[in-house]
Design an enzyme around this catalytic site. Structure first.
Site, PDB file in Angstrom:
ATOM      1  N   TYR A   1      14.495 -26.602  30.118  1.00 50.87           N
ATOM      2  CA  TYR A   1      13.064 -25.494  30.077  1.00 50.87           C
ATOM      3  C   TYR A   1      11.641 -26.096  30.233  1.00 50.87           C
ATOM      4  CZ  TYR A   1      11.345 -20.516  29.627  1.00 50.87           C
ATOM      5  OH  TYR A   1      10.817 -19.746  29.974  1.00 50.87           O
TER       6      TYR A   1
ATOM      7  N   ARG B   1       2.501 -21.060  42.419  1.00 50.05           N
ATOM      8  CA  ARG B   1       1.877 -21.259  41.157  1.00 50.05           C
ATOM      9  C   ARG B   1       3.303 -21.596  39.520  1.00 50.05           C
ATOM     10  NH1 ARG B   1       1.789 -17.528  36.764  1.00 50.05           N
ATOM     11  NH2 ARG B   1       3.256 -20.148  36.445  1.00 50.05           N
TER      12      ARG B   1
ATOM     13  N   LYS C   1      14.944 -20.436  34.391  1.00 53.61           N
ATOM     14  CA  LYS C   1      14.805 -19.413  33.831  1.00 53.61           C
ATOM     15  C   LYS C   1      16.328 -18.516  33.837  1.00 53.61           C
ATOM     16  CE  LYS C   1      10.953 -18.904  33.202  1.00 53.61           C
ATOM     17  NZ  LYS C   1       9.639 -17.919  32.578  1.00 53.61           N
TER      18      LYS C   1
ATOM     19  N   GLU D   1       9.327 -15.192  39.671  1.00 55.56           N
ATOM     20  CA  GLU D   1       8.196 -15.602  38.557  1.00 55.56           C
ATOM     21  C   GLU D   1       7.391 -16.795  39.771  1.00 55.56           C
ATOM     22  OE1 GLU D   1      10.183 -15.796  35.413  1.00 55.56           O
ATOM     23  OE2 GLU D   1       8.487 -16.882  35.441  1.00 55.56           O
ATOM     24  N   ASP D   2       6.747 -16.719  39.012  1.00 54.16           N
ATOM     25  CA  ASP D   2       5.515 -18.133  39.149  1.00 54.16           C
ATOM     26  C   ASP D   2       5.145 -18.022  40.554  1.00 54.16           C
ATOM     27  OD1 ASP D   2       6.153 -18.895  36.627  1.00 54.16           O
ATOM     28  OD2 ASP D   2       6.928 -21.232  36.816  1.00 54.16           O
TER      29      ASP D   2
ATOM     30  N   ASP E   1       7.888 -12.185  35.669  1.00 56.59           N
ATOM     31  CA  ASP E   1       7.745 -12.250  33.952  1.00 56.59           C
ATOM     32  C   ASP E   1       6.688 -13.197  33.739  1.00 56.59           C
ATOM     33  OD1 ASP E   1       9.576 -13.148  31.932  1.00 56.59           O
ATOM     34  OD2 ASP E   1       9.847 -15.645  32.966  1.00 56.59           O
ATOM     35  N   ASP E   2       5.885 -13.248  34.486  1.00 55.78           N
ATOM     36  CA  ASP E   2       4.767 -14.007  34.296  1.00 55.78           C
ATOM     37  C   ASP E   2       3.769 -12.660  33.764  1.00 55.78           C
ATOM     38  OD1 ASP E   2       5.350 -16.591  34.976  1.00 55.78           O
ATOM     39  OD2 ASP E   2       4.820 -15.610  36.740  1.00 55.78           O
TER      40      ASP E   2
ATOM     41  N   ASN F   1       1.462 -23.833  29.667  1.00 57.61           N
ATOM     42  CA  ASN F   1       3.046 -24.221  30.241  1.00 57.61           C
ATOM     43  C   ASN F   1       2.506 -25.315  31.166  1.00 57.61           C
ATOM     44  OD1 ASN F   1       4.127 -23.245  28.344  1.00 57.61           O
ATOM     45  ND2 ASN F   1       4.685 -21.666  29.652  1.00 57.61           N
TER      46      ASN F   1
ATOM     47  N   ASN G   1       6.838 -17.913  24.374  1.00 57.15           N
ATOM     48  CA  ASN G   1       7.228 -18.529  25.898  1.00 57.15           C
ATOM     49  C   ASN G   1       7.962 -16.895  26.400  1.00 57.15           C
ATOM     50  OD1 ASN G   1       9.066 -19.534  27.700  1.00 57.15           O
ATOM     51  ND2 ASN G   1       7.642 -20.691  27.084  1.00 57.15           N
TER      52      ASN G   1
HETATM   53  O1  OAA Z   1       8.132 -20.677  32.110  1.00 53.77           O
HETATM   54  C1  OAA Z   1       7.813 -20.723  31.162  1.00 53.77           C
HETATM   55  O2  OAA Z   1       7.916 -21.495  30.484  1.00 53.77           O
HETATM   56  C2  OAA Z   1       6.237 -19.748  30.620  1.00 53.77           C
HETATM   57  C3  OAA Z   1       6.448 -18.802  31.987  1.00 53.77           C
HETATM   58  O3  OAA Z   1       6.585 -17.879  33.399  1.00 53.77           O
HETATM   59  C4  OAA Z   1       5.650 -19.971  32.988  1.00 53.77           C
HETATM   60  O4  OAA Z   1       4.409 -20.481  32.289  1.00 53.77           O
HETATM   61  O5  OAA Z   1       4.944 -19.687  34.016  1.00 53.77           O
HETATM   62 MG    MG Z   2       6.413 -18.120  34.896  1.00 58.16          MG
END
Ligand code: OAA
Ligand code: MG
Length: 571
Positions: A119, A172, A190, A262-263, A285-286, A427, A471
């Site tokens: 991770y 992103r 994840k 995610e992202d 999640d973000d 991060n 986190n």
């Molecule tokens: O993945 C991680 O450590 C936390 C998160 O969702 C990000 O920074 O986008």
């Molecule tokens: Mg993320």
């Protein structure tokens, strides 16, 4: 001359001339090499004598029979020989592809040591180099080429009972920007935490990367890039592909499959969440996971910094998914606690973006998700000036840009507050707003500090400070388990609040004494079971749970649902 079909009958596809079509035969009960090559069932040297006899493994393995514990000991030893984190990452990925149970046994038993490998921060580097370390697909790639065929693509995935999908479009990735198709490392990482920390079955987890191109010039010019070599599709073309995807997922896996976004970049993330939260079980999640974990940290930090939540004033650097998501959840919690309308409670929270403090005179030109935060104030250009003007008790960094909490900013926070709460959330480690050491040194050991990516403990003037890791990994595995085990069909904000409170309740005096505002990851499966129970309870309370009757003891039920990495005996 024998005809082609009879050659294939006798010799199998390997003997057929190379220009001839062959059938990719497979068998359904694995034995021998097939069994050893199946990561779900392979045990390597841990196959017992009986299993070696019964499953045609004699001679395919050396004589020694290891216990799973001995395998674990050996692997941890060899993993520690690698000095370079990316080598450890690759070694873990190899293990996942070779022996799934052992991979999870390692990850569960050594979670604090291995989390930074599978991770953040190492997964970030893995994504940056994904093209060159890529060996075998670990999830589904859905690109513009698959337009019109997404349902067929889903049917190609070998598992049918999917409970959780983590999907990215790679625009992103952490604070590293647009990594296109190489973002696949994130859904894979994840989901391995979904299993290790939250106990979902690996076979129920599906990582997906949607490839609509990339605007990353370096990738576009790299001959080894594994994704579509075109600039990102936007507008209707993008929306249509996502719509096809969301429809196909529901058709293939039903109402109760959790889709975790995610992202994604801000502009798409907010839109997708609001569009699909009415028709699907979706979670960003973000926005939501980060909000829930930070609210939890703030609630638990009150024990150290004093006062009640409504007494505090918050300043954010970064007004994207994480920043506005956290801000909104804090405002919601204050509103619940005080019965004040959320429009009022939002006024305790200030956000700074790349153009300075978000104030009402900027309202017209702001993106919609920033507008609720445009309060009355004269324009302020820099974060330092904003700290001086707003005088926050809590400073939160969520802009994805590293080293933005300067010495002067931390010193100002320390001059305004006896115990400033400083959260550097971006991060991976390279993008952290400041390091743990900087936060403690510049505040003369008074800051309560936590960061998105891990930092080692810091010694300052003879005292050891242990920074916490704020986190979303604390929340999403348990949150998802709670949704899945209750058969929830929608996510509700009250479930996020329930998750925050459940996490904060797990912090004990011994943790506070070290300056920690989160419990250690070593207890994460218990923590996840508790979060899952509270989330499920909310789902039942809100009438959103479809698994009936409601189990009486939800913590016990959560624990009983959790995947175990211990080997099974084969008949
Ligand atoms: O993945 C991680 O450590 C936390 C998160 O969702 C990000 O920074 O986008
Ligand atoms: Mg993320």
């Amino acid at each position: 001359m024998a005809d082609a079909s009879s050659v294939e009958e006798v010799c199998g596809g390997d003997c057929a001339p190379v220009d001839q079509f062959i059938t990719p035969w497979t068998v359904s009960v694995a034995s021998g090499c097939t069994l050893m090559r199946d990561p779900r069932y392979n045990k390597g040297l841990a196959f017992s004598e009986n299993e070696r006899d019964a499953h045609y493994l004699r001679g395919l393995l050396p004589p020694a029979v290891y216990s799973q514990e001995l395998q674990e000991k050996k692997l941890m030893h060899s993993l520690r020989q690698y000095q370079v984190p990316l080598q450890r990452y690759m070694s873990m990925m190899d293990l996942q592809e070779r022996n799934e149970k052992l991979f999870y046994k390692l990850l569960i038993d050594n979670v604090e040591e291995l989390l930074p490998i599978v991770y953040t921060p190492t997964v970030g580097e893995a994504c940056q180099k994904y093209g060159s370390i890529f060996r075998r697909p670990q999830g589904l790639f859905i690109s513009l080429k698959e337009k019109g065929k997404i349902l067929e693509v889903l049917k190609n995935w070998p598992e049918k009972n999917i409970q959780v999908i983590v999907v990215t479009d790679g625009e992103r990735i952490l604070g590293l920007g647009d990594l296109g198709c190489q973002g696949m490392g994130i859904p894979v990482g994840k989901l391995s935490l979904y299993t290790a920390l939250g106990g979902l079955r690996p076979s129920a987890c599906l990582p997906i990367t949607i490839d609509v191109g990339t605007n990353n010039e370096t990738l576009l010019n790299n001959e080894f890039y594994i994704g579509l070599k075109q600039r990102r599709a936007t507008g209707q073309e993008y929306a249509d592909l996502l719509e096809e995807f969301m429809t196909a997922v529901k058709k293939q896996y039903g109402e109760k499959v959790l889709i975790q976004f995610e992202d994604f970049a801000n502009h798409n993330a907010f839109e997708l969440l609001s569009k699909y939260s009415k028709s699907h079980l979706v979670f960003n999640d973000d926005i939501q996971g980060t909000a829930s974990v930070v609210l939890s940290g703030v609630i638990s930090a009150l024990k150290l910094v004093g006062g009640a939540l409504p007494d505090h004033k918050f300043l954010f650097l970064g007004a994207g998914e994480a920043g506005t998501g956290i801000a909104e959840l804090i405002a919601l919690e204050i509103s619940k606690q005080t019965s004040a309308p959320i429009e009022e409670t939002r006024k305790k929270i200030w956000l700074v973006d790349s153009k300075g403090l978000i104030v009402s005179s900027r309202k017209e030109s702001l993106q919609h998700f920033k507008k609720p935060w445009a309060h009355e104030h004269e324009p302020v250009k820099t974060l330092l000036e904003a700290v001086k003007a707003v005088k926050p008790t809590v400073l939160i960094g969520s802009s994805g840009v590293g080293q933005t909490f300067t010495k002067e900013i931390v010193e100002t926070m320390a001059s305004l507050n006896e115990k400033p709460l400083i959260l550097a959330l971006s991060n991976p480690t390279s993008q952290s707003e400041c390091t743990a050491e900087q936060a403690y040194t510049w505040s003369q050991g008074r800051a309560i500090f936590a960061s998105g990516s891990p930092f080692d403990p810091v010694e300052y003037e003879g005292k050891v400070f242990v920074p916490g890791q704020a986190n979303n990994a604390y929340i999403f595995p348990g949150f998802g388990l709670g949704l899945v085990m209750s058969g929830a069909i929608r996510v509700h904000d009250d479930m996020l609040l329930a998750a925050s409170e459940a996490l904060a309740a797990q912090v004990k005096d011994e943790h506070y004494e070290k300056g920690l505002i989160y419990p250690p990851f070593s207890n994460i499966r218990t923590i996840s079971a508790n979060i899952a129970a509270k989330v499920a309870a909310k789902a039942y309370e809100l009438g959103l749970a479809s698994r009936l009757p409601r189990p009486e003891n939800l913590v016990k039920f959560a624990e009983s649902c959790m995947y175990s990495p211990v080997y099974r005996n084969y008949r």
